[in-house]
Design an enzyme around this catalytic site. Structure first.
Site, PDB file in Angstrom:
ATOM      1  N   HIS A 140     -50.705  -4.368   9.482  1.00  0.00           N
ATOM      2  CA  HIS A 140     -50.729  -5.682  10.127  1.00  0.00           C
ATOM      3  C   HIS A 140     -51.131  -6.760   9.139  1.00  0.00           C
ATOM      4  O   HIS A 140     -52.176  -7.400   9.275  1.00  0.00           O
ATOM      5  CB  HIS A 140     -51.675  -5.666  11.332  1.00  0.00           C
ATOM      6  CG  HIS A 140     -51.117  -4.872  12.462  1.00  0.00           C
ATOM      7  ND1 HIS A 140     -51.873  -4.191  13.368  1.00  0.00           N
ATOM      8  CD2 HIS A 140     -49.829  -4.640  12.830  1.00  0.00           C
ATOM      9  CE1 HIS A 140     -51.096  -3.583  14.245  1.00  0.00           C
ATOM     10  NE2 HIS A 140     -49.845  -3.825  13.921  1.00  0.00           N
ATOM     11  N   GLU A 188     -52.160   2.108  18.282  1.00  0.00           N
ATOM     12  CA  GLU A 188     -52.964   3.343  18.230  1.00  0.00           C
ATOM     13  C   GLU A 188     -53.279   3.818  19.649  1.00  0.00           C
ATOM     14  O   GLU A 188     -53.147   5.017  19.958  1.00  0.00           O
ATOM     15  CB  GLU A 188     -54.267   3.077  17.463  1.00  0.00           C
ATOM     16  CG  GLU A 188     -55.172   4.290  17.394  1.00  0.00           C
ATOM     17  CD  GLU A 188     -56.540   3.989  16.805  1.00  0.00           C
ATOM     18  OE1 GLU A 188     -56.649   3.097  15.938  1.00  0.00           O
ATOM     19  OE2 GLU A 188     -57.514   4.637  17.221  1.00  0.00           O
ATOM     20  N   SER A 238     -56.621  -3.904   6.839  1.00  0.00           N
ATOM     21  CA  SER A 238     -55.247  -4.015   6.346  1.00  0.00           C
ATOM     22  C   SER A 238     -55.089  -5.171   5.357  1.00  0.00           C
ATOM     23  O   SER A 238     -53.971  -5.591   5.074  1.00  0.00           O
ATOM     24  CB  SER A 238     -54.304  -4.203   7.533  1.00  0.00           C
ATOM     25  OG  SER A 238     -54.801  -5.217   8.382  1.00  0.00           O
TER      26      SER A 238
HETATM   27 FE1  SF4 Z   1     -57.725   3.227  11.278  1.00  0.00          FE
HETATM   28 FE2  SF4 Z   1     -58.185   2.900   8.685  1.00  0.00          FE
HETATM   29 FE3  SF4 Z   1     -60.018   4.018  10.206  1.00  0.00          FE
HETATM   30 FE4  SF4 Z   1     -57.792   5.313   9.632  1.00  0.00          FE
HETATM   31  S1  SF4 Z   1     -59.393   4.730   8.178  1.00  0.00           S
HETATM   32  S2  SF4 Z   1     -58.745   5.174  11.593  1.00  0.00           S
HETATM   33  S3  SF4 Z   1     -56.320   3.644   9.615  1.00  0.00           S
HETATM   34  S4  SF4 Z   1     -59.285   1.919  10.336  1.00  0.00           S
END
Ligand code: SF4
Length: 586
Positions: free
Chosen positions: A41, A126, A262
């Site tokens: 994102h 998610e 991100s």
């Molecule tokens: Fe989400 Fe990143 Fe945590 Fe994985 S490491 S669960 S992608 S925030």
């Protein structure tokens, strides 16, 4: 204005992994490479992926045989996976391992008859994916009040979306314990999110305002902004440095900077650098001028050129040339290095735009002036080399010819066919260039050389510290380089092994220095200056690792000063010995 930068800011493990998989596969996959929805994102990264030929699929109609499709780090439901597979695509799963663990917990409990309650955003990718594992008995709640609205359920599993705040989850869990007798609460907030939230709490204790860097559509970035506001700290969410409300931020004495999972490093760097520039603009005039001058010197590579001249001086002190200070050789090192580094920047605009946006804007605005400077210095360097005799002229010409082969395409119109795009030569060739300019050049212009051991040590010293510089810059630019597909040492070895390599190189340098000094007695005393250089590098390396120093322009000044420290130390040692009546000056 004090700037407090979060150590955990930037890509989390899951996002990093997904991007690396996608970029790596894009380079080798035979057909079209797509991502199922945006892989990340962040609009800037999505755009960059597009330049690598990785586009987003908008629906099942975009899929088909021969295409490769990436599942993002957020994961998908089993039903969605089946439908994608039916289209005949090659499926690459970049689901984050932490998300996969939550899916497994839900699947196991659903098979045992549990209903699943997910604390999260109902519309988030998610959460939609997690719901698909609940065998039709899934519920999404956003607050403890939502728990009250749930029907009576016999056996309940409570999980959280991986990026939710811990406090909120604990409140929801308390409400769920009161409502359901048979309740299992799973700890599913990921480690990266927990660390980010803990660090944010620390920053909010000290900061009067917070800047959150991240995509406008990134849920976890929005979450960080919301946490700050809930605690009464004004928070500003920006995607790039251009969006910073600088005039408002000036009113605060301490501003924290954090970023969503991100957000790429280079965008965080751009924001931090811009805030620092603004903070310096408010400093007293001499401090302001000092910082402005340092920034310009770093950006136009004058500091690194000064470092090359200093290293030449170090070689002269080490090998005992006569006269000790050959000004023409020093000037050659300065002009040749600055000229080559400026040309290199112009040849690497795309990487610069990503890895060093602050420098990129200067090179775009002052393109003509900088090209004239680079060209003029190149001619001057060659003229100086010619004035020092045939061996120096030949070496000078060779250095420039090699630099051109390194920087520019070997075949016009094929920009990737350059030596600098070769994974194995990328850092080694510039280091050999440093040796040629700062050791071989003083050697071919020397009237006498005291010992071959001194030459060997000078070569090794220059090789090590120029390689260390390249690795450090590679570590700073790791995210951008990976996305650009550049094969630097940190890209090939990874962050951990690259750091070990730096320490190993410095260790070897210290061993050789000690052996050399032991073999020559006090005869090789300028080499004593190598010890403080190694200590200096290890110190700023530690500060960099702990994020006490952030990878901005000031960090570049720190790194490039390593080239100046050694010769300065060696000069002082030599003058000190001369004052005591020892050595060639005595
Ligand atoms: Fe989400 Fe990143 Fe945590 Fe994985 S490491 S669960 S992608 S925030």
């Amino acid at each position: 204005m004090k700037i407090l930068v979060a150590r955990e800011a930037g890509f989390c493990m899951g996002v990093k992994r997904a991007l690396e998989l996608a970029v790596g596969r894009a380079a080798t996959a035979p057909g079209e490479v797509l991502t199922w929805g945006p892989l990340i994102h962040n609009p800037q990264v999505v755009e960059l992926l597009r330049t690598h030929g990785v586009d987003s699929a908008l629906g099942y109609s975009d899929l088909g045989p021969g295409k490769t499709v990436f599942i993002s780090a957020h994961g998908i439901s089993p039903a969605e996976r089946e439908r994608i597979k039916e289209t005949g695509v090659r499926l690459c799963d970049a689901s984050c391992p932490d998300v996969v663990k939550v899916q497994a917990v839900i699947r196991r409990h659903a098979a045992a008859g549990y209903a699943t309650v997910i604390f999260g955003d109902a519309g988030h990718t998610e959460v939609r994916g997690l719901l698909g594992f609940a065998e039709g008995r899934g519920y999404v709640v956003d607050s403890q009040e939502d728990i009250e609205k749930l029907p009576e359920l016999e056996k309940v599993l409570l999980v959280s979306q991986t990026t939710r705040p811990r406090d909120g989850y604990e409140q929801v869990a308390r409400a769920a314990r009161e409502k359901f007798r048979n309740l299992v609460v799973a700890r599913t907030i990921c480690a990266s999110t927990l660390r980010r939230q803990e660090e944010l709490a620390e920053i909010l204790e000290r900061a009067e305002a917070l800047v959150v860097v991240g995509g406008a559509n990134s849920a976890n970035t929005a979450r960080l902004t919301a946490i700050a506001r809930e605690r009464g700290v004004p928070a500003y969410q920006v995607e790039t440095a251009e969006e910073l409300p600088l005039e408002e931020l000036e009113n605060y004495r301490a501003v924290g900077v954090t970023a969503g999972a991100s957000t790429p490093n280079w965008l965080i760097q751009g924001v931090v650098e811009r805030l620092k520039e603004r903070a310096h603009e408010k400093s007293p005039a001499p401090v302001r001028q000092f910082f402005r001058l340092s920034r310009i010197l770093v950006k136009i590579n004058a500091l690194v050129a000064l470092g090359a001249a200093s290293l030449s001086l170090f070689t002269m002190l080490m090998i005992g040339t006569h006269p000790v200070f050959n000004l023409s050789a020093l000037a050659f090192a300065f002009f040749a290095t600055q000229s080559i580094y400026i040309l290199n920047v112009f040849a690497d605009r795309k990487a610069l735009m990503i890895n060093a946006p602050h420098r990129y804007s200067l090179y775009r605005r002052r393109r003509g002036a900088l090209l004239v400077l680079a060209g003029g210095e190149g001619i001057l360097a060659l003229a100086l080399a010619a004035s020092l005799g045939i061996p120096a002229a030949l070496l000078g010409g060779l250095v420039f010819a090699a630099a051109c082969f390194y920087i520019f395409p070997l075949i016009p119109g094929r920009p990737l066919r350059r030596f600098k795009d070769s994974a194995h030569l990328r850092e080694l060739l510039p280091s050999l260039g440093w040796v040629a300019i700062t050791v071989l050049f003083p050697l071919v212009t020397a009237e006498r050389i005291t010992s071959p051991g001194a030459v060997f040590l000078a070569v090794f010293f220059v090789l090590v510290i120029s390689l260390v510089r390249s690795i450090l810059f590679g570590l700073r630019d790791l995210q951008g380089d990976r996305l650009l597909g550049r094969g630097t040492i940190p890209v090939l070895l990874g962050r951990g092994r690259s750091k070990i390599l730096i320490v190993a190189l410095l260790g070897l340098l210290l061993i050789f220095t000690t052996l050399y000094l032991a073999a020559t007695g006090w005869g090789g005393y300028p080499a004593l200056a190598i010890y403080p250089v190694a200590a200096y590098i290890l110190t700023y390396f530690f500060l960099f690792r702990r994020r006490i120093v952030f990878e901005g322009l000031f960090w570049e000044v720190l790194v490039d000063c390593q080239f100046i420290l050694g010769p300065l130390g060696a000069g002082l040692v030599r003058l000190g010995m001369a004052a005591c009546g020892k050595g060639p000056f005595g």
